[in-house]
Scaffold this active site. Structure first.
Site, short mmCIF file in Angstrom:
data_model
loop_
_atom_site.label_atom_id
_atom_site.label_comp_id
_atom_site.label_asym_id
_atom_site.label_seq_id
_atom_site.Cartn_x
_atom_site.Cartn_y
_atom_site.Cartn_z
N LYS A 16 0.83 -1.21 0.00
CA LYS A 16 0.00 0.00 0.00
C LYS A 16 0.86 1.26 0.00
O LYS A 16 0.58 2.20 -0.73
CB LYS A 16 -0.95 0.03 1.22
CG LYS A 16 -1.97 -1.08 1.22
CD LYS A 16 -3.07 -0.84 2.27
CE LYS A 16 -2.56 -0.76 3.71
NZ LYS A 16 -1.98 -2.02 4.22
N ARG A 163 10.87 -1.87 11.47
CA ARG A 163 9.84 -1.46 12.42
C ARG A 163 9.67 -2.52 13.49
O ARG A 163 9.74 -3.71 13.21
CB ARG A 163 8.51 -1.26 11.66
CG ARG A 163 8.44 0.08 10.99
CD ARG A 163 7.27 0.24 10.06
NE ARG A 163 6.03 -0.38 10.52
CZ ARG A 163 4.89 -0.30 9.85
NH1 ARG A 163 4.85 0.36 8.70
NH2 ARG A 163 3.81 -0.88 10.30
P1 AMP Z 1 0.53 0.69 9.22
O1 AMP Z 1 1.75 1.51 8.99
O2 AMP Z 1 -0.65 1.18 8.43
O3 AMP Z 1 0.77 -0.78 9.03
O4 AMP Z 1 0.11 0.89 10.76
C1 AMP Z 1 0.97 0.48 11.80
C2 AMP Z 1 0.17 0.30 13.09
O5 AMP Z 1 -0.47 1.53 13.44
C3 AMP Z 1 -0.96 -0.72 13.02
O6 AMP Z 1 -0.50 -2.05 13.23
C4 AMP Z 1 -1.87 -0.23 14.14
O7 AMP Z 1 -1.36 -0.57 15.41
C5 AMP Z 1 -1.75 1.29 14.00
N1 AMP Z 1 -2.77 1.82 13.06
C6 AMP Z 1 -2.57 2.44 11.86
N2 AMP Z 1 -3.73 2.78 11.28
C7 AMP Z 1 -4.70 2.37 12.13
C8 AMP Z 1 -6.13 2.43 12.09
N3 AMP Z 1 -6.79 2.95 11.05
N4 AMP Z 1 -6.80 1.91 13.16
C9 AMP Z 1 -6.16 1.37 14.21
N5 AMP Z 1 -4.84 1.28 14.31
C10 AMP Z 1 -4.10 1.77 13.27
#
Ligand code: AMP
Length: 218
Positions: A16, A163
């Protein structure tokens, strides 16, 4: 012209972030990534960032009320007037409903929900090899797109890191959370008639070509 309100859906590791960068450049709309916003809050040691960290490190979702608040605030900014690309939000049905409500209140609505789909074993392989630039957030991969110099960002010279939530056990948990809480959004947007399913197991260029086709604007 109607606004251009796009959502990028798909499991962690589907690509993404990479595809989002291309879309926002080509279509001149802001990239709104809740993951990036939460990591920025953490880097700045805000109370919200520190609160979010324990969920993020465990691969759990941050509570809806927190992320809905962040996104609502962000959508008030003037650069979203012509449209936006949401990446990593919504991730639950209540988040999707909150988004629909706030867009409806300004006579807007989701134009397209783009779902990039990838098989689970492939996602684990991708996520555990991922490295991100600490300064400009560009993603690299130890196997698929290694940087020229180990540990250093090709673009800005920043330090690359893994990460905390890209370790294998956390990755498995993030994928389980995705299938329980986020996957139902595919049916949600399908019912609204705005869903496009994209096969994410192709080259990034092919995935992008299919995304553009689904977006349907030059
Ligand atoms: P990402 O970079 O989108 O994979 O997000 C990393 C982490 O941030 C996720 O594993 C969640 O813990 C938190 N996170 C990001 N976006 C959301 C969302 N829309 N709702 C809840 N937690 C989120």
């Amino acid at each position: 012209m109607a606004q251009f309100d796009l959502i990028l859906l798909g499991p962690p590791g589907a690509g993404k972030g990479t595809q989002a960068s291309r879309i926002v450049e080509d279509y001149s709309i802001p990239h709104i990534s809740t993951g990036d916003m939460l990591r920025a809050a953490l880097k700045n040691q805000t109370a919200m960032g520190l609160e979010a960290k324990r969920y993020m490190d465990a691969g759990e979702l941050v509570p809806d009320s927190v992320v809905i608040g962040i996104v609502k605030d962000r959508l008030q900014e003037s650069d979203t007037a012509a449209g936006f690309l949401l990446d990593g939000f919504p991730r639950t049905i209540p988040q999707a409903e909150a988004l629909d409500d706030s867009l409806a209140s300004i006579e807007r609505g989701v134009s397209k929900a783009l779902a990039i789909l990838v098989d689970e074993d492939e996602l684990v392989r991708r996520l555990t090899g991922r490295r991100i630039c600490r300064d400009c957030q560009v993603p690299f991969h130890m196997v698929f797109s290694p940087p020229a110099e180990e540990g250093v960002c090709d673009k800005c010279g920043g330090e690359l890191y893994q990460r905390d939530d890209d370790s294998e056990s956390t990755v498995r948990n993030r994928l389980a959370v995705y299938s329980q809480q986020t996957e139902p959004l595919i049916a949600y947007y399908d019912r609204q008639g705005v869903l496009a399913r994209i096969d994410g197991e192709q080259s990034p260029e092919q995935v992008y070509a299919h995304l553009k086709e689904a977006i349907g604007r030059p």
